[in-house]
Enzyme design. Structure first.
Site: not given
Length: 482
Positions: A234-235, A254-255, A289, A383
């Site tokens: 996520g964020s 995992e960002l 992402c 992002e």
């Protein structure tokens, strides 16, 4: 409120059993903005039952033999293959994912479970260790085996609600770990369809749960020390906060990021490259992402790339994701589209030029290309997670690599070059988890180690890497008796 007679109700799965709790989360069709389904919501009691069951199932789950785990995983492969069309339609409706991308995600779901089924018979179970490295240890022999870490908590995002769930569940099964998974509240149905298939398998009783729930209720998945690992996608803000509160458990994150692609001076700018850039920047409305957010072009090629990009972008429109021709569908919710529109407007006020796009209507943001963007602005340094890309030029290869590295993120980067020395320089100097040569950073195969550095995360996904994260080494030392 929705007319419940016209929507489908999905149960959650607690300790492997389908349950309708009486509390419901409405799921919207993202293109039509209408409720088309409801999913059962978990409360604190349901979560506690799931956690306790997963811990109780640790020994039985760990005792599964490779052939048993492979049978479970291969059953999933078979059933997901049979459900291809239904799963594709669910992704289109609940996620607003264009049909082509949705179909590709279903294939990746199938491949991910197949890779996990292969891995359980291919991964080394352990190794010998030469302990006789000193006279005092000359009569000792050592060996290490990999054992499951225990119950794990898994939290998945909205943008790949099938395949990113698969990248958490399939390794957990292969590693022998019971799990509790919270799917994204915006796209929970995909995970519940996976749960339907898991319920058909011989997984140990109580060893798994898939629980839609609100963020407050789900906080126990982060803080409870009965879990031995937390895997979150996520964020970056949410992920690093979770790590700070996760206690003693292992954490993998995992960002995402603001991925860059660099086009070196020796690149032939053909239609295939332009199409690849557009698909990587604007596919699924940029909600990936490793979506291309920054396009760095050598000064000698800048005008050509800009001209060819704009020529094709003029024909690219936001459309119904159910159509096979659609590349850009809706953003996941209006608040995210409004947030990104504000970023675009702010950049324009600060001197950026909108080459194309920038128009917002509800959840539909036109594919947008910018240049001359201030690097201190959110749209550049954070992002975007939407259908925008930034065009910028560089004069020499080392400068271009340094520009990519200025980001606080480091997930993947794409480099177009025919120069072997430049390829190796990029591999040596880019601060990212993956360097992709002669393709865009959105390239991913489900068995490769995938993850980032800096604010982009911690640890690696990909079947083999994720399995190893969910296991730990256990040493056996044997002394030879005289």
């Amino acid at each position: 409120m929705a007319d419940v007679q016209n929507v489908v109700d999905y149960p959650l799965y607690v300790a492997g059993k389908a349950v309708k709790t009486g509390q419901w989360l409405e799921v919207h069709d993202k293109y039509r903005n209408s409720v088309y389904a409801r999913v059962a919501l978990a409360d604190a009691k349901v979560l506690e039952k799931a956690i306790a069951a997963s811990v109780s199932a640790e020994a039985e789950m760990a005792a599964l033999k490779p052939f048993q785990k492979q049978k479970i995983l291969l059953h999933c492969v078979k059933r997901f293959s049979e459900l291809r069309d239904e799963l594709t339609d669910i992704l289109i409706a609940e996620g607003g994912k264009p049909r082509g991308a949705a179909s590709a995600e279903v294939e990746r779901l199938i491949n991910t479970f197949q890779l996990a089924a292969d891995a359980v018979t291919q991964l080394d179970d352990g190794r010998m260790i030469p302990l006789a490295v000193t006279p005092a240890a000359s009569r000792y022999r050592g060996m290490v085996k990999h054992v499951p870490i225990g119950a794990v908590s898994l939290i998945s995002p909205f943008n790949f609600p099938l395949n990113l769930v698969a990248h958490k569940i399939a390794p957990a099964i292969a590693a022998g770990c019971p799990f509790v998974l919270k799917p994204a509240s915006l796209t929970p149905i995909s995970a519940l369809k996976i749960a339907e298939v898991l319920a058909e398998t011989d997984l140990p009783k109580g060893s798994w749960s898939i629980l839609p729930c609100d963020r407050q209720a789900a906080d126990i998945l982060v803080t409870d020390d009965r879990f031995k690992l937390l895997s979150f996608t996520g964020s970056d803000q949410v992920g690093w906060d979770m790590k700070a509160r996760a206690g003693r458990k292992k954490v993998t994150l995992e960002l995402g990021g603001n991925a860059a692609v660099l086009i070196d001076t020796d690149t032939v700018i053909d239609d295939a490259i332009i199409d690849r850039l557009i698909g990587a920047a604007y596919g699924h409305a940029g909600q990936i992402c490793i979506s291309v957010q920054r396009i760095l072009v050598h000064a000698d090629l800048y005008v050509e790339v800009k001209k060819k990009l704009l020529a094709k972008l003029k024909k690219l429109k936001v459309d119904d994701p159910a159509l096979s021709t659609t590349i850009v569908g809706p953003m996941i919710k209006e608040a995210e589209a409004v947030r990104l529109k504000k970023w675009i407007d702010k950049a324009e006020k600060k001197g950026a030029k909108i080459l194309i796009g920038g128009k917002l209507e509800g959840v539909f943001l036109d594919p947008t290309l910018l240049e001359n963007v201030d690097v201190k602005l959110e749209i550049y340094k954070d992002e975007a997670f939407g259908p925008i890309a930034i065009l910028e030029k560089f004069k020499n290869f080392e400068q271009g690599i340094a520009t990519i590295n200025q980001s606080r993120f480091g997930l993947q980067a794409g480099i177009y070059t025919q120069n072997l020395n430049h390829m190796l320089y990029a591999w040596d100097h880019l601060h990212v988890g993956g360097v992709i040569i002669n393709d865009v950073p959105t390239f991913r195969v489900d068995n490769m180690p995938y993850g980032g550095v800096k604010d982009s995360g911690l640890g690696r996904e990909g079947i083999h890497s994720a399995i190893r994260d969910m296991q730990e080494e256990r040493l056996l030392a044997i002394k030879e008796l005289s």
